[in-house]
Design an enzyme around this catalytic site. Structure first.
Site, PDB file in Angstrom:
ATOM      1  CE1 TYR A  97       1.178  -0.333   4.357  1.00  0.00           C
ATOM      2  CE2 TYR A  97       0.107   1.804   4.393  1.00  0.00           C
ATOM      3  CZ  TYR A  97       0.935   0.882   4.980  1.00  0.00           C
ATOM      4  OH  TYR A  97       1.556   1.167   6.173  1.00  0.00           O
ATOM      5  NE  ARG A 138       6.904   4.001   0.293  1.00  0.00           N
ATOM      6  CZ  ARG A 138       6.692   4.861   1.296  1.00  0.00           C
ATOM      7  NH1 ARG A 138       7.693   5.257   2.064  1.00  0.00           N
ATOM      8  NH2 ARG A 138       5.493   5.338   1.531  1.00  0.00           N
ATOM      9  CE  LYS A 197       3.296   3.153   3.205  1.00  0.00           C
ATOM     10  NZ  LYS A 197       3.442   3.091   4.651  1.00  0.00           N
ATOM     11  CD  GLU A 207      10.174   1.766  10.148  1.00  0.00           C
ATOM     12  OE1 GLU A 207      10.073   2.726   9.371  1.00  0.00           O
ATOM     13  OE2 GLU A 207      10.127   0.575   9.762  1.00  0.00           O
TER      14      GLU A 207
HETATM   15  N1  PDD Z   1       3.064   4.934   7.176  1.00  0.00           N
HETATM   16  N2  PDD Z   1       7.771   3.773   8.637  1.00  0.00           N
HETATM   17  C1  PDD Z   1       6.641   3.057   8.663  1.00  0.00           C
HETATM   18  C2  PDD Z   1       6.647   1.724   9.343  1.00  0.00           C
HETATM   19  C3  PDD Z   1       5.473   3.560   8.065  1.00  0.00           C
HETATM   20  O1  PDD Z   1       4.350   2.814   8.083  1.00  0.00           O
HETATM   21  C4  PDD Z   1       5.495   4.826   7.457  1.00  0.00           C
HETATM   22  C5  PDD Z   1       4.291   5.430   6.779  1.00  0.00           C
HETATM   23  C6  PDD Z   1       6.700   5.548   7.460  1.00  0.00           C
HETATM   24  C7  PDD Z   1       6.837   6.904   6.827  1.00  0.00           C
HETATM   25  O2  PDD Z   1       6.761   6.829   5.424  1.00  0.00           O
HETATM   26  P1  PDD Z   1       6.197   8.044   4.568  1.00  0.00           P
HETATM   27  O3  PDD Z   1       6.982   9.231   4.971  1.00  0.00           O
HETATM   28  O4  PDD Z   1       6.429   7.636   3.182  1.00  0.00           O
HETATM   29  O5  PDD Z   1       4.730   8.196   4.934  1.00  0.00           O
HETATM   30  C8  PDD Z   1       7.821   4.979   8.048  1.00  0.00           C
HETATM   31  C9  PDD Z   1       1.830   5.404   6.568  1.00  0.00           C
HETATM   32  C10 PDD Z   1       1.647   6.874   6.694  1.00  0.00           C
HETATM   33  C11 PDD Z   1       0.687   4.585   7.117  1.00  0.00           C
HETATM   34  O6  PDD Z   1       0.895   3.400   7.301  1.00  0.00           O
HETATM   35  O7  PDD Z   1      -0.399   5.117   7.318  1.00  0.00           O
END
Ligand code: PDD
Length: 296
Positions: A33, A52, A148, A181
């Site tokens: 996703y 990505r 992701k 993270e």
């Molecule tokens: N999550 N690390 C994890 C585990 C994440 O799920 C996310 C983003 C990020 C940050 O990635 P980005 O800057 O591309 O949003 C880092 C999204 C927002 C979610 O699961 O809702």
């Protein structure tokens, strides 16, 4: 208002969207996703999100990704038809349904593609203004966190744990004592020497788009970034901490495991980086985030 969503090429009311219980996304979390922020009706870094997405699909052995032009058009239409000024578009692609529960993936993939829009303030939020309290939790996820994946059970449990503990979010810590993270965000600190630090990219974390964009904004402002792992001890002793993600953008972290970070209020470096990021996405920090300029 009925939300308009998109499922396998068809626009429909979100609560009328149906997928098969044999969908491999449902049975095996066999899908990926993206969440793309929308500010002022514009998509933030859609290209990086689609890059990505394509990478995640490739890593999972999908023979092809959905048409990029079509996905971009879907994002734009969901913004317009749902009248989104600020919020995000969620997009999910699974390996689809084959009428059976077979662990081995079929060679011919008919993916299930789903997208919906959510209106939500991103800049003028309590989190951005006042910061987040986080607790830490062991990182129990699989080893390919660079993908992701929709397999988000560990993150869902971490966030539930945080909510039940009365805090805003969770940061995850590996067995080696290093912070990986946040549950859905990248983790950053400003150490006592003033160094801005975030974990280097590897399969242990997701390569955040917000992280990437902030790293560029930071370099353009002449600031240096250290990409290296940091321990939980280092995080607790940091001068400042913050998280980045598409849904919280740059959010100060003011408490870790009940201990204040710095003086327990958003720090000057975080404020500066919030301002840089907001400018980078086309917002005027003075108007969109006047609290950035108040003493904390
Ligand atoms: N999550 N690390 C994890 C585990 C994440 O799920 C996310 C983003 C990020 C940050 O990635 P980005 O800057 O591309 O949003 C880092 C999204 C927002 C979610 O699961 O809702």
């Amino acid at each position: 208002m009925v939300k308009l969503a998109w499922l396998n090429g068809v626009y429909l009311a979100a609560d009328e969207a149906r997928v098969s219980p044999f969908d491999r996304g449902f049975l095996f979390a066999d899908g990926v996703y993206e969440v793309t922020a929308v500010y002022n009706g514009q998509l933030i870094d859609l290209d990086l999100h689609l890059d990505r997405l394509e990478r995640s699909l490739r890593e999972l052995g999908f023979p092809a990704a959905p048409d990029r032009g079509e996905l971009a058009a879907v994002h734009r239409r969901l913004i317009v038809d749902n009248d989104i000024r600020e919020g995000y578009i969620y997009l999910q692609v699974t390996r689809g349904a084959y009428g059976a529960r077979d662990f081995a993936a079929p060679a011919l993939v008919r993916p299930t593609c789903f997208a919906f829009a959510e209106a939500k303030p991103l800049i003028d939020t309590l989190a951005a203004r006042e910061g987040l309290k986080v607790i830490t939790t062991p990182d129990i996820r699989w080893a390919r966190r660079d993908i992701k994946s929709t397999g988000l059970l560990a993150q869902a449990l971490a966030k539930t744990y945080a909510r039940n503990a009365g805090v805003d979010d969770a940061w995850m810590v590996g067995a080696d004592g290093f912070v990986t993270e946040g549950a859905s965000a990248n983790a950053w600190i400003v150490n006592p020497d003033g160094d801005i630090v975030t974990r280097e990219l590897s399969s242990t974390i997701l390569a955040g788009v917000t992280r990437a964009r902030l790293a560029v904004a930071l370099a353009e402002a002449g600031l240096r970034l250290q990409q290296r792992s940091f321990t939980l001890e280092e995080a607790v002793a940091a001068r400042e901490a913050f998280s980045t993600s598409a849904t919280t953008l740059v959010a100060p972290v003011i408490q870790i495991d009940g201990l204040p970070v710095g003086n327990g209020r958003p720090g000057p470096v975080t404020r500066r980086l919030q301002g840089l990021y907001y400018s980078a996405i086309g917002a005027d920090p003075g108007r969109a985030a006047p609290w950035l300029f108040q003493e904390s």
